[in-house]
Design an enzyme around this catalytic site. Structure first.
Site, PDB file in Angstrom:
ATOM      1  N   LEU A   1    -106.852  69.643  61.045  1.00 23.29           N
ATOM      2  CA  LEU A   1    -106.790  68.370  60.530  1.00 23.29           C
ATOM      3  C   LEU A   1    -106.891  68.408  59.053  1.00 23.29           C
ATOM      4  O   LEU A   1    -107.656  68.932  58.580  1.00 23.29           O
ATOM      5  CB  LEU A   1    -107.935  67.772  61.442  1.00 23.29           C
ATOM      6  CG  LEU A   1    -108.467  66.687  60.707  1.00 23.29           C
ATOM      7  CD1 LEU A   1    -107.540  65.289  61.257  1.00 23.29           C
ATOM      8  CD2 LEU A   1    -109.951  66.014  60.621  1.00 23.29           C
TER       9      LEU A   1
ATOM     10  N   ASP B   1    -114.687  49.243  55.988  1.00 17.63           N
ATOM     11  CA  ASP B   1    -115.911  48.677  55.577  1.00 17.63           C
ATOM     12  C   ASP B   1    -116.708  48.178  55.907  1.00 17.63           C
ATOM     13  O   ASP B   1    -116.951  48.107  57.470  1.00 17.63           O
ATOM     14  CB  ASP B   1    -114.692  47.488  55.361  1.00 17.63           C
ATOM     15  CG  ASP B   1    -115.325  46.218  53.907  1.00 17.63           C
ATOM     16  OD1 ASP B   1    -116.034  46.187  54.210  1.00 17.63           O
ATOM     17  OD2 ASP B   1    -114.183  44.937  54.100  1.00 17.63           O
TER      18      ASP B   1
ATOM     19  N   HIS C   1    -124.405  53.045  53.003  1.00 18.34           N
ATOM     20  CA  HIS C   1    -123.028  54.221  52.960  1.00 18.34           C
ATOM     21  C   HIS C   1    -123.157  55.312  53.854  1.00 18.34           C
ATOM     22  O   HIS C   1    -122.991  56.267  54.016  1.00 18.34           O
ATOM     23  CB  HIS C   1    -122.873  54.148  50.662  1.00 18.34           C
ATOM     24  CG  HIS C   1    -122.860  53.231  50.703  1.00 18.34           C
ATOM     25  ND1 HIS C   1    -121.331  52.577  50.974  1.00 18.34           N
ATOM     26  CD2 HIS C   1    -122.982  52.600  49.447  1.00 18.34           C
ATOM     27  CE1 HIS C   1    -120.848  51.223  50.161  1.00 18.34           C
ATOM     28  NE2 HIS C   1    -121.964  50.972  49.417  1.00 18.34           N
TER      29      HIS C   1
HETATM   30  C1  FPP Z   1    -117.170  49.598  52.618  1.00 21.97           C
HETATM   31  O1  FPP Z   1    -118.111  49.161  52.395  1.00 21.97           O
HETATM   32  C2  FPP Z   1    -117.304  51.218  52.277  1.00 21.97           C
HETATM   33  C3  FPP Z   1    -117.476  51.748  51.174  1.00 21.97           C
HETATM   34  C4  FPP Z   1    -117.142  51.198  49.558  1.00 21.97           C
HETATM   35  C5  FPP Z   1    -117.869  52.891  50.690  1.00 21.97           C
HETATM   36  C6  FPP Z   1    -117.379  54.302  51.444  1.00 21.97           C
HETATM   37  C7  FPP Z   1    -118.464  55.311  51.822  1.00 21.97           C
HETATM   38  C8  FPP Z   1    -118.416  55.784  52.581  1.00 21.97           C
HETATM   39  C9  FPP Z   1    -118.747  55.641  54.101  1.00 21.97           C
HETATM   40  C10 FPP Z   1    -120.029  57.046  52.626  1.00 21.97           C
HETATM   41  C11 FPP Z   1    -119.158  58.348  53.061  1.00 21.97           C
HETATM   42  C12 FPP Z   1    -117.949  58.649  52.562  1.00 21.97           C
HETATM   43  C13 FPP Z   1    -117.486  60.298  52.628  1.00 21.97           C
HETATM   44  C14 FPP Z   1    -116.195  59.658  52.724  1.00 21.97           C
HETATM   45  C15 FPP Z   1    -118.021  61.171  52.389  1.00 21.97           C
HETATM   46  P1  FPP Z   1    -118.906  47.770  51.579  1.00 21.97           P
HETATM   47  O2  FPP Z   1    -120.082  48.574  50.798  1.00 21.97           O
HETATM   48  O3  FPP Z   1    -117.443  47.107  50.443  1.00 21.97           O
HETATM   49  O4  FPP Z   1    -118.907  46.467  52.196  1.00 21.97           O
HETATM   50  P2  FPP Z   1    -119.632  45.584  52.580  1.00 21.97           P
HETATM   51  O5  FPP Z   1    -117.918  44.220  52.863  1.00 21.97           O
HETATM   52  O6  FPP Z   1    -120.141  44.575  53.322  1.00 21.97           O
HETATM   53  O7  FPP Z   1    -120.186  45.170  51.968  1.00 21.97           O
END
Ligand code: FPP
Length: 239
Positions: A130, A19, A36
């Protein structure tokens, strides 16, 4: 699955709620998608760290069923990012002995992403160092609901006696049926929530919440979480 056992010093299975990408982007005056993209680097570091520490299963909450409600541009951006990561990291997965797996409603994903994923899952299926499990279009309540539907169908067909339904029966109908329960759940960016993630499976997991935003989470933070875990005394309801 199901039965708790003796706690190993290194968790066998680590699950992570990644997050804070959006907040990181905001703090850096960048669009959300850049958050992201920065988060992708953390994924790479954490996968390497998991291997280095001898973790056998790593589950990453990459996209929830609720995430489809985000703006179209962000959803498309995330899907593109995911596709790119799988394509670009496939040879690395081969070198490192990583088996790629997913949990969630894979059928919801765009076809191009699904095809890329399925090819990578097939190519890596014999790797044993893994298990990297991506939770994609994942929601715990949906998972449990689908398990209940499937059990009900077996009962209706006369293949299952309702009195014989045990915890193991439920566990064996979840997406995680052949994956041990997480020993450690990590959540970044400080939120004290489980957000519909592995609700059944984290019954006995230790929880480590760090204020660090996901794009700032790397090898050191992963090692800190493991050290925190090693200090815990796991009793599984005993004394
Ligand atoms: C949450 O942060 C994160 C996500 C919804 C997406 C996670 C994706 C990645 C880390 C990209 C690459 C991953 C892989 C496995 C290829 P948020 O957007 O909810 O953050 P916020 O709460 O600060 O808005």
């Amino acid at each position: 699955m199901g039965k708790p056992g003796a706690a190993p010093v290194v968790p066998r299975h680590v699950a992570i709620i990644m997050d804070g990408n959006g907040r990181w982007a905001q703090q850096h005056h960048l669009p959300r998608l850049s958050g992201h993209e920065a988060g992708r680097k953390s994924v790479k570091q954490v996968v390497q760290a998991a291997i280095d520490h001898g973790v056998k299963y790593l589950t990453l909450y990459a996209f929830s069923v609720e995430n489809w409600q985000r703006p179209r541009e962000e959803v498309q951006g995330l899907m593109g990012l995911l596709r790119g990561v799988i394509r670009e990291e496939l040879s690395e997965m081969g070198k490192e002995g990583i088996r790629l797996r997913t949990i969630g409603r894979r059928q919801d994903l765009p076809e191009a992403v699904r095809e890329e994923l399925e090819a990578a899952i097939e190519k890596t299926k014999h790797h044993t160092r893994l298990d990297l499990i991506l939770a994609l279009s994942y929601g715990s309540r949906v998972e449990i609901t689908e398990a209940v539907q499937s059990i009900a169908r077996e009962v209706k067909a006369g293949a299952l006696d309702p009195e014989k339904i045990k915890e193991e029966t439920v566990a064996s109908h979840l997406y995680t049926k052949d994956i041990p329960d997480p020993d450690l759940l990590i959540r970044t960016s400080g939120e004290m929530r489980v957000s519909n993630f592995l609700l059944w499976q984290i019954s006995y997991a230790e929880i480590h919440v760090t204020p660090v935003l996901w794009p700032d989470f790397g090898k050191k933070e992963f090692a800190d979480a493991l050290a925190d875990y090693a200090r815990r005394e796991r009793r599984f309801g005993g004394i």
